[in-house]
Design an enzyme around this catalytic site. Structure first.
Site, PDB file in Angstrom:
ATOM      1  CD  GLU A  27      22.035  -0.454 -42.152  1.00 58.01           C
ATOM      2  OE1 GLU A  27      21.572  -0.655 -43.543  1.00 58.01           O
ATOM      3  OE2 GLU A  27      23.617  -1.082 -42.498  1.00 58.01           O
ATOM      4  CG  ASN A  72      22.950  -1.430 -48.192  1.00 54.93           C
ATOM      5  OD1 ASN A  72      23.458  -0.837 -48.272  1.00 54.93           O
ATOM      6  ND2 ASN A  72      23.124  -2.818 -48.220  1.00 54.93           N
ATOM      7  CG  ASN A 172      24.621   3.525 -46.722  1.00 58.21           C
ATOM      8  OD1 ASN A 172      25.691   3.904 -46.534  1.00 58.21           O
ATOM      9  ND2 ASN A 172      24.091   3.063 -47.666  1.00 58.21           N
ATOM     10  CD  GLU A 173      27.867   1.003 -48.790  1.00 63.10           C
ATOM     11  OE1 GLU A 173      26.812  -0.012 -49.278  1.00 63.10           O
ATOM     12  OE2 GLU A 173      28.845   0.630 -47.699  1.00 63.10           O
ATOM     13  CE1 TYR A 244      31.942  -2.918 -42.726  1.00 61.60           C
ATOM     14  CE2 TYR A 244      31.368  -2.326 -44.770  1.00 61.60           C
ATOM     15  CZ  TYR A 244      30.952  -2.292 -43.731  1.00 61.60           C
ATOM     16  OH  TYR A 244      29.946  -1.438 -43.390  1.00 61.60           O
ATOM     17  CD  GLU A 292      28.061   1.422 -44.046  1.00 63.86           C
ATOM     18  OE1 GLU A 292      28.706   0.324 -44.700  1.00 63.86           O
ATOM     19  OE2 GLU A 292      27.491   1.971 -44.845  1.00 63.86           O
ATOM     20  CD  GLN A 351      24.975  -1.715 -38.927  1.00 65.07           C
ATOM     21  OE1 GLN A 351      24.241  -2.097 -37.881  1.00 65.07           O
ATOM     22  NE2 GLN A 351      24.779  -2.037 -39.776  1.00 65.07           N
TER      23      GLN A 351
END
Length: 504
Positions: A27, A72, A172-173, A244, A292, A351
């Site tokens: 990203e 993001n 994304n999200e 996460y 992710e 990442q």
């Protein structure tokens, strides 16, 4: 010492080992791209400015796919800013990470880097501030051979052949209120479905990923997936999952059991997807892209972006330094992903460089492997063939978050053509070694050829730049064989790989 047993049989197959399980994520965030992948002044930099030492480490890591450019960041990204002559590319403010984006690296540079690194690009489109037309424009730029405005622009920019990108993330999200262009499930589901339909009109064989929940703790988790798939089930292939983990308030026992949460997350999304399938009387199944996942200490100061009038280029953000316990958890999360290979068809460690990453760099200087590099690299290298459903008999201990959990977790992969079997196991006990017995009656001709353990008496040990030429201590574990049983000792807070081949 504690004792545990594992039974493995070639008849009980979960599904194939999927190369895409070993994907990663890049990203435009912090130093992931700039001074991470891209550092024109570095002695190993190529003509595009990409670091050769990082490419070598990416290859060693065994990464298969790389999701790009966010995250993001993608929800405010104008992809056209990153193509054409670099001197003419506009500089923009990135609202997601309160940074300045010079657009030095864009679509064409990233694809060239991916080809050099030997990875498959996985492209994300902006469904935050943009929509169907912009997604179609990007697809045309990347995948149409020529003869149209966008494809001819790509050729004029130096890419004569199409980029031929197959996997595309539809935003994304979008369930997160932190996301630029955040939407309700109904709003996003409709937009994702219409974008997917339009993209398939241009290229029917694309593999499309709809946004699932950005975490199982989201208040909309479950209902989000149901509504989104209710709109998009017929036109997408996968739905995403993000998770996460970190040690909180000194609760190491719960942290080491993080894979329990990942297991439940996967099984809940599968149940929801299958419920939508049943309600629609559909024949095809929707699978998961766990695009992710990682250990991330989100409350640390380095995870907070700049504020006020400071909009730096490539600030130091999310640069967690990982210890031995973090590496054991990463190894256990890979075990969870593999044992769900029947439904998890792709995954991305988030990442790749500097930002919560297995690879770290100094601008213009050294690069090195974090502790988390090693379980990922060894699993990516040795997991092959089929994932087997195994039976584990292990003692349990209490955790504050998950109640009673087994001290040992494991998965096995088997290659029928070669007869090779690999077992990946973790000892989640903080204090006790485990004597593990593996019952191999289903594999009478196998013999141990390698046993490697990642452990350290100090589970808080972390690699630094001064360890750039070394690796996390990986003592050769003693594995003994008695008939159909293999015995190996697992130290506390450890990850072990046991590799067996057919006896000659």
């Amino acid at each position: 010492m504690l004792f545990a047993g594992i039974t493995v049989d070639p008849a009980f197959v979960v599904g194939p080992v999927r190369k895409r399980t070993f994907g990663s994520f890049v990203e435009h965030l912090g130093r992931c791209v700039y001074t991470g992948l891209h550092d024109p002044g570095h002695p190993t930099a190529d003509a595009d400015g990409f670091r050769g030492d990082v490419v070598d480490l990416v290859r060693e890591l065994g990464v298969s796919t790389v999701r790009y450019p966010g995250g993001n960041f993608v929800s405010g990204y104008r992809w056209e800013d990153g193509v054409g002559a670099r001197a003419q590319r506009p500089v923009r403010l990135d609202l997601a990470w309160h940074s300045t984006e010079p657009n030095t690296v864009g679509v064409d540079e990233f694809v060239r880097w991916a080809r050099r690194a030997g990875v498959e690009p996985m492209m994300a489109v902006n469904l935050g501030t943009r929509g169907i037309q912009e997604a179609l424009d990007l697809l045309e730029y990347c995948n149409v051979r020529g003869g149209t405005a966008w494809s001819d622009l790509r050729r004029a920019n130096g890419a004569e052949e199409p980029h031929a990108i197959r996997m595309w993330c539809l935003g994304n999200e979008m369930d997160g209120p932190w996301q630029i262009g955040h939407k309700t499930a109904q709003e996003y589901g409709r937009l994702a479905a219409e974008t997917a339909r339009a993209m398939r009109q241009l290229q029917p064989d694309l593999e499309l990923v709809a946004c699932g929940s950005s975490g199982s703790g989201m208040p909309t988790f479950g209902e989000w997936e149901r509504v989104v798939l209710g709109e998009a089930y017929d036109v997408v292939d996968l739905i995403s999952a993000h998770a996460y983990y970190c040690e909180e308030d000194g609760d190491l026992a719960s942290f080491l059991a993080s894979a329990v949460d990942m297991d439940q997350f996967i099984e809940s999304v599968v149940a929801t997807a299958d419920a939508v399938r049943a309600a629609r009387k559909a024949t095809r199944r929707i699978h998961l892209s766990f695009d992710e996942w990682n250990v991330w200490y989100v409350k640390r100061a380095e995870s907070r972006p700049p504020a006020g009038d400071d909009w730096p280029v490539a600030p130091v953000l999310l640069e967690d330094r990982y210890n031995v316990a973090d590496a054991v958890v990463v190894g256990n999360l890979l075990i969870s992903l593999l044992r769900h290979t029947d439904r998890v068809h792709a995954a991305s460690l988030a990442q790749l460089v500097n930002v919560i990453a297995p690879i770290m760099t100094e601008p213009g200087g050294r690069s090195w492997r974090q502790t988390t590099f090693h379980p990922f690299a060894l699993t990516a290298r040795h997991a092959a063939g089929e994932v087997l459903r195994i039976v584990i008999d292990a003692p349990v201990h209490d955790t504050a978050r998950f109640g009673e959990v087994p001290a040992v977790d494991a998965v096995a992969t088997y290659e029928p053509d070669t007869g090779g079997l690999v077992l990946f196991a973790v000892n989640r006990s903080m204090t006790e070694p485990v004597g593990l017995t593996v019952d191999l009656r289903g594999f009478p001709r196998l013999r141990t050829v390698e046993a490697v353990t990642l452990a350290n008496p100090d589970h808080t040990w972390s690699a630094t730049a001064d360890d750039a030429t070394t690796v996390l201590p990986r003592p050769n574990t003693s594995a003994t064989q008695d008939g159909d049983d293999v015995r190996v000792e697992l130290p506390p807070v450890s990850w072990t790989m046991l590799r067996l081949d057919a006896a000659v």
